[in-house]
Write an enzyme that holds these catalytic residues in place. Structure first.
Site, mmCIF file in Angstrom:
data_model
loop_
_atom_site.group_PDB
_atom_site.id
_atom_site.type_symbol
_atom_site.label_atom_id
_atom_site.label_comp_id
_atom_site.label_asym_id
_atom_site.label_seq_id
_atom_site.Cartn_x
_atom_site.Cartn_y
_atom_site.Cartn_z
ATOM 1 N N GLY A 45 0.831 -1.214 0.000
ATOM 2 C CA GLY A 45 0.000 0.000 0.000
ATOM 3 C C GLY A 45 0.854 1.247 0.000
ATOM 4 N N ASN A 46 0.225 2.375 0.245
ATOM 5 C CA ASN A 46 0.986 3.626 0.310
ATOM 6 C C ASN A 46 0.372 4.542 1.370
ATOM 7 O OD1 ASN A 46 -1.029 5.484 -1.022
ATOM 8 N ND2 ASN A 46 -0.770 3.947 -2.637
ATOM 9 N N ARG A 47 0.996 5.699 1.569
ATOM 10 C CA ARG A 47 0.636 6.536 2.714
ATOM 11 C C ARG A 47 -0.424 7.593 2.412
ATOM 12 N NH1 ARG A 47 6.209 8.864 4.074
ATOM 13 N NH2 ARG A 47 4.996 10.230 5.420
#
Ligand code: CTP
Length: 409
Positions: free
Chosen positions: A209-211
């Protein structure tokens, strides 16, 4: 610097209790708030609550503190007047210039932005009398926010719920920063916006995933809806965010799901904004069971394959006149600065507008404020506008200003 002065008008509806949350949000974010309820509002929340939370005395009529000419001073001194909740009766009195209590007097003397946040039963919101009153107030340049849909008092469900108090506080901040920021210039325009960060599953419990928090995409949706647009928001994993009033939200997870939902929504959209952080790669295989470590087996290696570039696909399949907005998160490196990378990306992606955020060192991700540049495609004039550091709603306003200019031509 003096604290911004906000008058919080409170109408007599059950949602009056939520005005306390708005009041709290405003005082805690550094605003000096004076509460002006109607008499009816005090049937729902007592004056003592408003006095304790605001630190100011509370009056409803014009015959208290008469030597101070309160009925004129409260409105004239304000930087912003908000009415939370605005009942059908209050909208009617405001539209027709009645001045039979302190709040309606304040509405007539205010020379600052005035915003109404309606809450009432669906039948009352949809009644031609209310529709006409709302149209009259909007035509005079006042903001009448869209109510939310959902649970109403009793067993009723439908349009007419007060917008989320956090949304209202955010809009107050936007109105104070840019008093002219909320025209109804996007009325009749359909927009699709993606927000958040995609997740690519490795197994049933793990993902890549990412932030991205999704806050920028939600701010774009909120501001577009309040400027009159018909908004579909495609949200991939975001932090917990209030649903923007009047916006249809579809939740997705992976890049491919996001792509499908965006393409479906873009089929009849006039504007598509890709604010989501889309994973460029996904694991080539998703394990059906949780991947276990084992001393007998070698440690697993993850093979990644490319995800489709949704923005590029949108540009390729764009309908005549459709406006496509991309986002670029850039850090700059030895090959070039943030702007140089962004210009190259605008050319490569072929979108009409590119919002450029400088990222890294706590900028853009997981923070409240955002800034950068807004680049327009060379074919549309090639303007390069800086977006000063401000709230995500302010950045959203700058994007919609640019879109509005393009749709006007
Ligand atoms: N985007 C997309 N589909 C992808 C990746 C990105 O639609 N698979 C969109 C994003 O929503 C954003 C824009 O493309 O609007 C730019 O994304 P970014 O990741 O910065 O661009 P990339 O093309 O991936 O460039 P690079 O990673 O080389 O910086």
């Amino acid at each position: 610097m003096d604290k911004p002065r906000v008058v919080l008008g409170v109408g007599g509806g059950i949602a009056a209790y939520k005005a306390c949350e708005v009041l709290r949000g405003l005082t805690e974010s550094g605003h000096d708030v004076r509460v002006v309820p109607t008499d009816a509002a005090l049937n729902f929340v007592g004056a003592a609550t408003f006095e304790a939370l605001s630190g100011h005395p509370v009056h409803t009529g014009v015959f208290t503190e008469v030597p101070d000419v309160q009925h004129v001073r409260v409105g004239k001194d304000a930087d912003l007047v908000m009415v939370v909740p605005a009942t059908a009766d209050l909208l009617a009195r405001a539209a027709h210039g009645l001045a039979d209590d302190l709040l309606t007097n304040t509405l007539l003397t205010a020379r600052c932005p005035v915003a109404f946040f309606p809450a009432m039963h669906t039948e009352m919101w949809e009644h031609p009398a209310t529709r006409d009153n709302v149209a009259l107030l909007r035509a005079r340049g006042l903001l009448v926010a869209e109510p939310d849909s959902g649970r109403l008092t009793g067993v009723d469900n439908g349009k007419g719920r007060l917008a989320d108090p956090r949304e209202i506080v955010d809009l107050a901040r936007l109105l104070l920063a840019e008093p002219a920021a909320l025209p109804r210039d996007l009325t009749g325009i359909r927009v699709a916006i993606s927000a958040g960060g995609t997740r690519e599953a490795l197994d049933p419990v793990r993902y890549l995933g990412n932030r991205s928090s999704g806050k920028q995409g939600y701010a774009l949706a909120r501001v577009a809806a309040q400027r009159g647009a018909d908004v579909t928001l495609i949200a991939a994993h975001t932090v917990a965010l209030p649903q923007p009033a009047g916006v249809e939200v579809r939740h997705v997870s992976s890049a491919r799901e996001l792509g499908e939902a965006v393409h479906a929504a873009s089929a009849d959209a006039d504007v598509v904004v890709m604010a989501a952080a889309v994973a460029d790669f996904r694991p080539a295989e998703r394990a059906d069971h949780k991947i276990k470590k084992s001393d007998d087996q070698p440690d697993p290696t993850i093979t990644l394959v490319r995800n489709p570039d949704i923005l590029a696909e949108l540009v390729k399949n764009r309908r005549e006149g459709q406006i496509i907005v991309g986002f670029a998160a850039e850090t700059g490196d030895e090959a070039g600065g943030v702007l140089e990378h962004a210009r190259a990306k605008l050319k490569r992606k072929g979108c009409d507008l590119l919002v450029v955020n400088a990222v890294g060192d706590g900028k853009a991700f997981e923070v409240e404020d955002n800034g950068g540049w807004l680049l327009t495609a060379p074919a549309l004039g090639g303007a390069e506008r800086p977006i000063p550091l401000g709230s995500k709603s302010q950045l959203a306003s700058a994007v919609w200003d640019a879109v509005s200019e393009l749709t006007a031509h």
